[in-house]
Design a protein around this motif. Structure first.
Motif, short mmCIF file in Angstrom:
data_model
loop_
_atom_site.label_atom_id
_atom_site.label_comp_id
_atom_site.label_asym_id
_atom_site.label_seq_id
_atom_site.Cartn_x
_atom_site.Cartn_y
_atom_site.Cartn_z
N ALA A 100 13.70 2.99 -68.36
CA ALA A 100 12.38 2.37 -68.33
C ALA A 100 11.54 2.95 -67.20
CB ALA A 100 12.51 0.86 -68.17
N SER A 101 12.16 3.20 -66.06
CA SER A 101 11.43 3.77 -64.92
C SER A 101 10.92 5.17 -65.26
CB SER A 101 12.34 3.83 -63.69
OG SER A 101 12.75 2.55 -63.31
N LEU A 102 11.76 5.96 -65.89
CA LEU A 102 11.34 7.31 -66.27
C LEU A 102 10.23 7.28 -67.31
CD1 LEU A 102 11.71 10.33 -65.93
CD2 LEU A 102 13.55 10.25 -67.62
N ALA A 103 10.31 6.32 -68.23
CA ALA A 103 9.26 6.20 -69.24
C ALA A 103 7.92 5.85 -68.60
CB ALA A 103 9.65 5.15 -70.28
N LEU A 104 7.91 4.89 -67.67
CA LEU A 104 6.67 4.51 -66.99
C LEU A 104 6.12 5.67 -66.15
CD1 LEU A 104 7.55 0.88 -65.83
CD2 LEU A 104 6.03 1.56 -67.71
N ALA A 105 7.03 6.35 -65.42
CA ALA A 105 6.57 7.48 -64.61
C ALA A 105 6.00 8.58 -65.49
CB ALA A 105 7.74 8.00 -63.77
N SER A 106 6.59 8.78 -66.66
CA SER A 106 6.08 9.81 -67.59
C SER A 106 4.69 9.46 -68.08
CB SER A 106 7.05 9.97 -68.76
OG SER A 106 8.33 10.37 -68.32
N LEU A 107 4.46 8.18 -68.41
CA LEU A 107 3.12 7.74 -68.85
C LEU A 107 2.09 7.94 -67.75
CD1 LEU A 107 3.97 4.46 -70.81
CD2 LEU A 107 3.21 6.65 -71.77
N GLY A 108 2.49 7.55 -66.52
CA GLY A 108 1.57 7.73 -65.40
C GLY A 108 1.27 9.19 -65.15
N PHE A 109 2.29 10.06 -65.26
CA PHE A 109 2.10 11.48 -65.04
C PHE A 109 1.19 12.08 -66.12
CE2 PHE A 109 3.38 15.94 -65.63
CZ PHE A 109 3.18 16.42 -64.34
N MET A 140 7.15 11.67 -60.08
CA MET A 140 7.75 11.97 -61.37
C MET A 140 9.06 12.76 -61.19
SD MET A 140 7.73 11.97 -64.66
CE MET A 140 8.38 12.93 -66.04
N ALA A 141 9.04 13.75 -60.31
CA ALA A 141 10.24 14.55 -60.07
C ALA A 141 11.35 13.70 -59.43
CB ALA A 141 9.92 15.74 -59.16
#
Length: 404
Positions: free
Chosen positions: A69-78, A94-95
């Motif tokens: 979930a954290s990676l999904a949110l960070a991907s949307l923000g990026f 993101m990295a």
């Protein structure tokens, strides 16, 4: 497994960096100094910028608990950051989220990698169309950089899992070694005393016509039983977590040593075994575990003599050198030997047949195998087997002054 891959980054550094990037992203000097993919022109910050920054920084605080979930949110923000042209410093989050996810994702790791790889394709296509038309190789290189970040996390995860497995293996080996040590102690303590009691009780059956000798034999049985209880209590003290603390120093003093051999010899004599005992030299000031090991060698040899050569003459010789203790226990007789277990354990049969009268089954070899291991751990030499002219002999050379 999750407990095995908890990293300092996840517990402390991740949330801290998330806060740092969140605050730094709003500093005017850092505007448009973040990650740039696609070559879109910089755009002034607006309300959506705040959302993009928070989406990229906040997941760092919860990446360990909810990595996907954290990676999904960070991907949307990026994606929002790049498509809108903000190019904020928060893009670095993101990295870091990729590293954390690579370290923490446990289930469906391949599916997660495939899903986020596929999601990168439309982002790259959109940026290619909206931007000045950068070469495809630019997007491929950036994807490889993202793969590297995930790979770092996966390597950290594998390292932690391997370390957890090593610790588990060491713990299992330690428990196994401790069980073996306790088994040896129980064998040494119980077998000797119980053997003496059985021999004495068996002899008592033939003394009903002699009340005085019968009373003396039964008293010896009682004394042997009390000593067995005392030694067992001491062994239980060793298993107590408080053993070795100042409150338990009295218990530590009961560890048998060469100095208590006369008591052991006398107990064996009371069981009907004629034992000759001689001691040469002066014990070293510091013997480490050698004293206890020497005691166990004599104890085991006398136990075998009682079981398989009851009534046969037995000699015990102990010699103290400057750096070692030498022990030799020999028993006369030729009729019977204890079954060995790959190393020559046992004692010789009694010439008078009393060994058969006590009815002891053939031994497993565990007793002398245990004392052999004790001696060899200290770097000494151990041997047991028939001697020329009949009988059985046990010899040990035990280095003194080693580690306890």
């Amino acid at each position: 497994m999750r407990g095995a891959v908890r990293l300092p980054f996840e517990r402390v550094l991740g949330p801290f960096l998330g806060l740092v990037f969140l605050v730094a992203s709003f500093v005017p000097a850092f505007h448009s100094h973040g990650t740039e993919l696609g070559g879109l022109p910089d755009r002034p910050f607006d309300a959506l910028t705040v959302v993009a920054i928070v989406l990229q920084c906040a997941p760092l605080a919860v990446c360990r608990r909810w990595p996907v979930a954290s990676l999904a949110l960070a991907s949307l923000g990026f994606a929002a950051d790049q498509l809108r042209g903000y190019h904020t410093l928060a893009g670095t989050g993101m990295a870091l989220t990729l590293v954390g996810a690579g370290a923490c994702v446990e289930r469906h790791r391949r599916a997660a990698k495939l899903l986020f790889s596929v999601a990168y394709v439309p982002l790259a296509v959109a940026l290619h169309r909206l931007g000045p038309g950068l070469p495809v190789s630019e997007f491929v290189m950036f994807y490889l950089a993202l793969v590297l970040a995930w790979g770092i996390g996966a390597w950290l995860r594998a390292t932690r899992v391997a370390e957890a497995e090593r610790r588990r293996r060491v713990a299992d080996e330690t428990r196994s070694a401790e069980r073996s040590r306790i088994a040896r102690e129980l064998h040494d303590v119980v077998t000797h005393h119980v053997t003496a009691m059985v021999v004495q009780a068996e002899a008592a059956r033939y003394l009903t016509a002699s009340p005085e000798r019968l009373d003396q034999t039964l008293t010896s049985v009682t004394d042997t039983g009390r000593r067995a209880v005392t030694d067992l209590r001491h062994l239980l003290d060793l298993l107590n977590p408080d053993y070795g603390t100042p409150a338990r120093t009295g218990a530590e003093g009961r560890t048998p040593s060469v100095g208590t051999l006369p008591t052991l010899i006398e107990q064996t004599r009371q069981a009907g075994q004629p034992v000759e005992f001689s001691e040469e030299g002066t014990p070293a000031a510091s013997t480490g575990s050698a004293d206890l090991v020497a005691y166990r060698v004599v104890q085991e040899a006398l136990t075998n003599a009682l079981k398989y050569a009851h009534g046969s003459r037995t000699s015990v010789r102990v010699r103290h050198g400057e750096r070692e203790i030498s022990v030799e226990v020999g028993t006369e007789g030729t009729e019977r030997t204890e079954r060995t277990d790959g190393g020559g354990s046992g004692g010789s049969g009694g010439a008078n047949g009393t060994g058969a009268r006590t009815g002891f089954a053939a031994g497993s070899g565990r007793g002398l195998a245990g004392v052999r291991e004790r001696v060899e751990i200290l770097g000494g030499d151990f041997g047991a087997g028939p001697r020329p002219g009949g009988g059985f002999v046990v010899r040990a050379r035990i280095p003194a002054g080693g580690a306890s």
